[in-house]
Design a protein around this motif. Structure first.
Motif, mmCIF file in Angstrom:
data_model
loop_
_atom_site.group_PDB
_atom_site.id
_atom_site.type_symbol
_atom_site.label_atom_id
_atom_site.label_comp_id
_atom_site.label_asym_id
_atom_site.label_seq_id
_atom_site.Cartn_x
_atom_site.Cartn_y
_atom_site.Cartn_z
ATOM 1 N N SER A 1 -25.553 32.609 -34.732
ATOM 2 C CA SER A 1 -25.444 32.476 -36.192
ATOM 3 C C SER A 1 -24.169 31.721 -36.598
ATOM 4 O O SER A 1 -24.170 30.950 -37.560
ATOM 5 C CB SER A 1 -25.481 33.846 -36.851
ATOM 6 N N GLN A 2 -23.080 31.896 -35.832
ATOM 7 C CA GLN A 2 -21.829 31.216 -36.195
ATOM 8 C C GLN A 2 -21.984 29.697 -36.035
ATOM 9 O O GLN A 2 -21.474 28.923 -36.847
ATOM 10 C CB GLN A 2 -20.667 31.696 -35.311
ATOM 11 N N TRP B 1 -18.477 31.049 -31.909
ATOM 12 C CA TRP B 1 -19.689 31.733 -31.439
ATOM 13 C C TRP B 1 -19.445 32.376 -30.074
ATOM 14 O O TRP B 1 -20.106 33.331 -29.740
ATOM 15 C CB TRP B 1 -20.887 30.781 -31.406
ATOM 16 N N ALA C 1 -24.847 28.115 -36.237
ATOM 17 C CA ALA C 1 -25.764 27.705 -37.312
ATOM 18 C C ALA C 1 -24.979 27.513 -38.613
ATOM 19 O O ALA C 1 -25.239 26.563 -39.373
ATOM 20 C CB ALA C 1 -26.863 28.752 -37.491
ATOM 21 N N ASP D 1 -33.386 27.234 -34.088
ATOM 22 C CA ASP D 1 -33.455 28.649 -34.469
ATOM 23 C C ASP D 1 -32.999 29.592 -33.356
ATOM 24 O O ASP D 1 -32.982 30.796 -33.524
ATOM 25 C CB ASP D 1 -34.845 29.016 -35.005
#
Ligand code: GDP
Ligand code: IMO
Ligand code: MG
Length: 428
Positions: free
Chosen positions: A391-392, A376, A394, A387
């Protein structure tokens, strides 16, 4: 209910921090095994404090902290720890109890630890040399001294009887004790006197009374599941049961009282001392991890061996402990990498691919099979909710939750008490 919090790897997962974070939900925090080989680090309000034998609930004034019967206690280290806490003005004689059934580490146990390691030569365990193994040996050999014995007028006689046995073994190993033992004994007896001002109790009654009163207890594991005497990478293990079951025998509680089991793991792996470590990185990447994670022992200062996350080992630890919730620590240490690996399987020398830990892990070279993830490469300081994660990260978390079949309830992003990404536990 008794919730148990323990390490799923080779120790130093960050248990101290999470006990401190969760402690306000509990009325009692109790240590159930291990001793001064542990080093549990807490950071808050700009303070950093390392606890060795005293439970990590000690900084919360309204919590009773118990050193359980399963612990091996070194009075000398205990006195030093109490002295080190004096600047915090904690009500220690009120909120700390020591089980009379806890075993005592004598100065000669430390010398025996050194003598045994010396005799093993290259095959040494890499013990912390705190006398843990020899003290547990005497407990199981039914000749050890216990905390309650210090109140007996015969204590000195009991001590002398055991030390005579120890001296014989040291002499057989050509280990000189004459130069250090007299001073250590002086310190030991002063520390034993010091210890008497604390509550020395039949803590199994305290614990069960607390349960009857509807209080919540947090059992704080030391070391990690892969150092467990039965299920760890034997003989490169510690001498106690570090797993959930150890909380029952180490505190005197029934298995049916166990509620949540928090399994703590780092987003990668570390190990101090000798023994197998399939995903160990002996290259520049391992060096970068050690530097970014400040991976130097909290007890001995030794550099920790570093490597990628090992799922077969993690799954094994989850299985033997009945983990209900996971806590992932030190994800910030991986911020620097553009690619992050997770070992999903081992390949054995005969080409077999397995998810299980082989019995002869110490003698077999297993080749880790990795799955790669994009890094990330983002600072996580301001990430406080699931949240808000890059994204990486997650994707990394989702993969682990799916593979392990458990929710990751907390993710830790720095040593500080406040640095934690939290979400309500999913139903398991
Ligand atoms: P324990 O033995 O399981 O309590 O763990 P240790 O205290 O021996 O080692 C954990 C180390 O990591 C300590 O120095 C902690 O201050 C530090 N630490 C805990 N959580 C985090 C985190 O999320 N990020 C980083 N970078 N360090 C952490
Ligand atoms: P915490 O509670 C990491 C390791 C030692 C050695 C082996 C046996 O801080 O996670 P011992 O002194 O028990 O005879 O050592 O176990 N070890 C630990 N490694 N964290 C610990 O505790 C450890 N306690 C013991 O390095 O390999
Ligand atoms: Mg530690």
């Amino acid at each position: 209910m008794v919730d148990v919090l323990l390490g799923l790897q080779w120790g130093d997962e960050g248990k101290g921090k999470i006990v401190d974070v969760l402690a306000p939900q509990y009325q009692v925090v109790a240590r159930f095994q291990g001793g001064p080989n542990a080093g549990h680090t807490l950071e808050f309000d700009g303070f950093k404090h390392v606890l060795h034998q005293i439970p990590s609930g000690i900084f919360r004034n309204d919590i009773l902290n118990i050193i359980g019967n399963g612990v091996v206690l070194d009075p000398i280290v205990f006195k030093k720890e109490i002295d080190g806490l004096s600047k915090y003005n904690l009500p220690l004689t009120q909120n700390l109890q020591i089980s009379k059934k806890a075993s005592i580490i004598l100065p000669t146990h430390r010398l025996l630890d050194a003598a045994y390691e010396q005799a093993k030569g290259a095959a040494k365990i890499g013990s912390t040399l705190r006398g843990i193994g020899p003290a547990y040996q005497d407990k199981v050999g039914r000749q050890g001294l216990r905390v309650g014995d210090v109140l007996s007028p015969n204590f000195r006689k009991q001590y002398d009887t055991l030390v005579t046995i120890h001296k014989t073994i040291l002499e057989q190993n050509n280990f000189d004790y004459t130069s250090t033992l007299p001073q250590a004994e002086e310190e030991f007896f002063a520390a034993v006197e010091f210890m008497k001002q604390f509550q020395l109790t039949n803590s199994e009654y305290t614990v069960n009374q607390a349960l009857n009163d509807g209080k919540k207890i947090l059992a704080e594991g030391a070391q990690g599941s892969l150092l467990d005497i039965d299920f760890g990478s034997y003989p490169f293990v510690t001498s106690s049961n570090t797993m959930t079951a150890g909380a029952c025998t180490g505190l005197g509680i029934a298995p049916r009282q166990i509620g949540e089991v928090y399994g703590i793991f780092k987003a990668y792996c570390t190990r101090v001392g000798s023994g197998p470590f399939p995903t160990e990185l002996l290259d520049e990447t391992g060096e970068q991890m050690r530097k970014a994670g400040n991976e130097f022992g909290a007890t001995t200062g030794r550099p920790r061996r570093c490597g990628w996350l090992d799922l077969p080992a993690l799954k094994y630890a989850i299985m033997i402990n009945g983990v209900t919730q996971l806590v992932m620590m030190k994800v910030d240490v991986l911020n620097i990498f553009d690619q992050i690996n997770i070992c999903t399987h081992y390949e054995l020398p005969d080409g077999t691919v397995t998810e299980q830990l082989p019995y002869d892990l110490c003698d077999t070279t297993v080749t880790p099979i990795y799955k790669s993830f994009d890094g990330w490469q983002t600072d996580l300081t301001n990430v406080h909710a699931f949240d808000e994660m890059p994204s990486q990260l997650a994707a990394y978390v989702s993969f682990l939750e799916e593979s392990l079949g458990l929710p990751i309830s907390f993710i830790s992003t720095s040593p500080d008490r406040e640095a934690i990404i939290h979400r309500q536990a999913l139903t398991v």
